[in-house]
Design a protein around this motif. Structure first.
Motif, PDB file in Angstrom:
ATOM      1  N   THR A  43       0.639  -1.494  -0.325  1.00 47.27           N
ATOM      2  CA  THR A  43       0.072  -0.140   0.097  1.00 47.27           C
ATOM      3  C   THR A  43       0.964   1.310  -0.134  1.00 47.27           C
ATOM      4  O   THR A  43       1.781   0.866   0.519  1.00 47.27           O
ATOM      5  N   VAL A  47      -0.435   7.013   0.899  1.00 50.74           N
ATOM      6  CA  VAL A  47      -2.051   6.038   1.569  1.00 50.74           C
ATOM      7  C   VAL A  47      -1.791   5.372   3.212  1.00 50.74           C
ATOM      8  O   VAL A  47      -3.025   5.907   3.978  1.00 50.74           O
ATOM      9  N   ASP A 135      -8.448  -5.371   2.101  1.00 50.39           N
ATOM     10  CA  ASP A 135      -7.907  -4.886   1.312  1.00 50.39           C
ATOM     11  C   ASP A 135      -8.187  -6.528  -0.083  1.00 50.39           C
ATOM     12  O   ASP A 135      -7.016  -6.656  -0.709  1.00 50.39           O
ATOM     13  N   TYR A 163     -10.986  -0.643   8.277  1.00 48.57           N
ATOM     14  CA  TYR A 163     -10.620  -0.482   7.091  1.00 48.57           C
ATOM     15  C   TYR A 163     -10.910  -1.364   5.816  1.00 48.57           C
ATOM     16  O   TYR A 163     -10.408  -1.785   5.969  1.00 48.57           O
ATOM     17  N   GLU A 165     -10.627  -1.251   1.524  1.00 47.52           N
ATOM     18  CA  GLU A 165     -10.340  -0.974   0.063  1.00 47.52           C
ATOM     19  C   GLU A 165     -10.707  -1.336  -0.616  1.00 47.52           C
ATOM     20  O   GLU A 165     -10.876  -2.883  -0.677  1.00 47.52           O
ATOM     21  N   GLU A 183     -12.951   9.222   4.363  1.00 45.97           N
ATOM     22  CA  GLU A 183     -13.159   7.906   2.804  1.00 45.97           C
ATOM     23  C   GLU A 183     -12.328   8.869   2.315  1.00 45.97           C
ATOM     24  O   GLU A 183     -12.235  10.027   2.334  1.00 45.97           O
ATOM     25  N   SER A 189      -7.829   3.320  -6.727  1.00 46.51           N
ATOM     26  CA  SER A 189      -9.156   2.902  -5.660  1.00 46.51           C
ATOM     27  C   SER A 189      -9.812   3.554  -4.634  1.00 46.51           C
ATOM     28  O   SER A 189      -9.493   4.939  -4.717  1.00 46.51           O
ATOM     29  N   HIS A 190     -11.056   3.554  -3.725  1.00 51.14           N
ATOM     30  CA  HIS A 190     -11.616   3.772  -3.007  1.00 51.14           C
ATOM     31  C   HIS A 190     -11.005   3.854  -1.575  1.00 51.14           C
ATOM     32  O   HIS A 190     -11.227   2.865  -0.985  1.00 51.14           O
ATOM     33  N   ALA A 191     -11.140   3.938  -0.484  1.00 55.73           N
ATOM     34  CA  ALA A 191     -10.481   3.920   0.894  1.00 55.73           C
ATOM     35  C   ALA A 191     -11.139   4.679   1.740  1.00 55.73           C
ATOM     36  O   ALA A 191     -11.558   5.442   1.421  1.00 55.73           O
TER      37      ALA A 191
END
Length: 202
Positions: A43, A47, A135, A163, A165, A183, A189-191
């Motif tokens: 990662t 991020v 993730d 969390y 992702e 967020e 990607s969207h975290a």
């Protein structure tokens, strides 16, 4: 945490390939090997820094689960920042072997489950976790069942942080007990960081 996805310009960093650099805590600036596996990338630093700024002091003393661990970047970062109990789930043999070696290099004690994450999550843990890093591989419809199993099988402490992702195009289905805290989008990607509240159960 690491996902097997095509590399994008947003995920490139200045560090040489094949290295994971811890960015905070007692192992700050420590570099660890990353196996040469298709699409396996730590990662990105940016991020991770954002995520751990969101979590703040919650990491210290926490029980942490890094599911779909890959390189274990997020779990190792939590270790460096004072988490007291770590568990990793990683099915890929080579990735899991390197993660075990990196834990030994850091003289760290952790549980490493070498199996499919959905199979592992279908079994209740010995004790719930305070922070979960989730993730899953993109475009394989793993986010929703993983979130459901975390809730159903007792993996989550009453006010756990989760969390998640996912690919940027996905609006994930999460349990009713989870509330979105923060967020951010990074490339493809969207975290999202959720906080669990047992009071939200219906």
């Amino acid at each position: 945490m690491t996902r097997r996805r095509p590399p994008t310009s947003s995920s490139r960093t200045k560090r040489p390939p094949g290295k994971l650099r811890l960015i905070g805590g007692i192992h700050r600036r420590r570099q660890l090997p990353v196996p040469d596996r298709p699409g396996l990338r730590p990662t990105p630093d940016r991020v991770r820094e954002t995520l751990f700024n969101w979590l703040g002091s919650s990491v210290h003393g926490a029980r942490v689960l890094d599911a779909f661990a890959g390189t274990g970047a997020l779990g190792l970062e939590a270790l460096s920042r004072g988490a007291t109990a770590l568990s990793f789930i990683e099915q890929d043999r080579i990735a899991a072997d390197q993660l075990a070696d990196n834990l030994a290099t850091l003289n760290a004690t952790a549980t490493l489950l070498r199996q499919d994450a959905l199979i592992a999550l279908a079994t209740a843990p010995a004790a719930p976790f305070d922070i979960i890093f989730l993730d899953p591989p993109f475009n394989r419809d793993l986010a929703a069942p993983s979130c459901s199993l975390l809730e159903q099988q007792g993996w989550l402490a009453s006010e756990a942080w989760i969390y998640l992702e996912t690919e940027a195009t996905l609006l994930p289905e999460v349990p009713a007990t989870w509330r979105l805290h923060r967020e951010a989008r990074a490339g493809e990607s969207h975290a999202r960081l959720y906080r669990r509240s047992a009071l939200a159960e219906t």
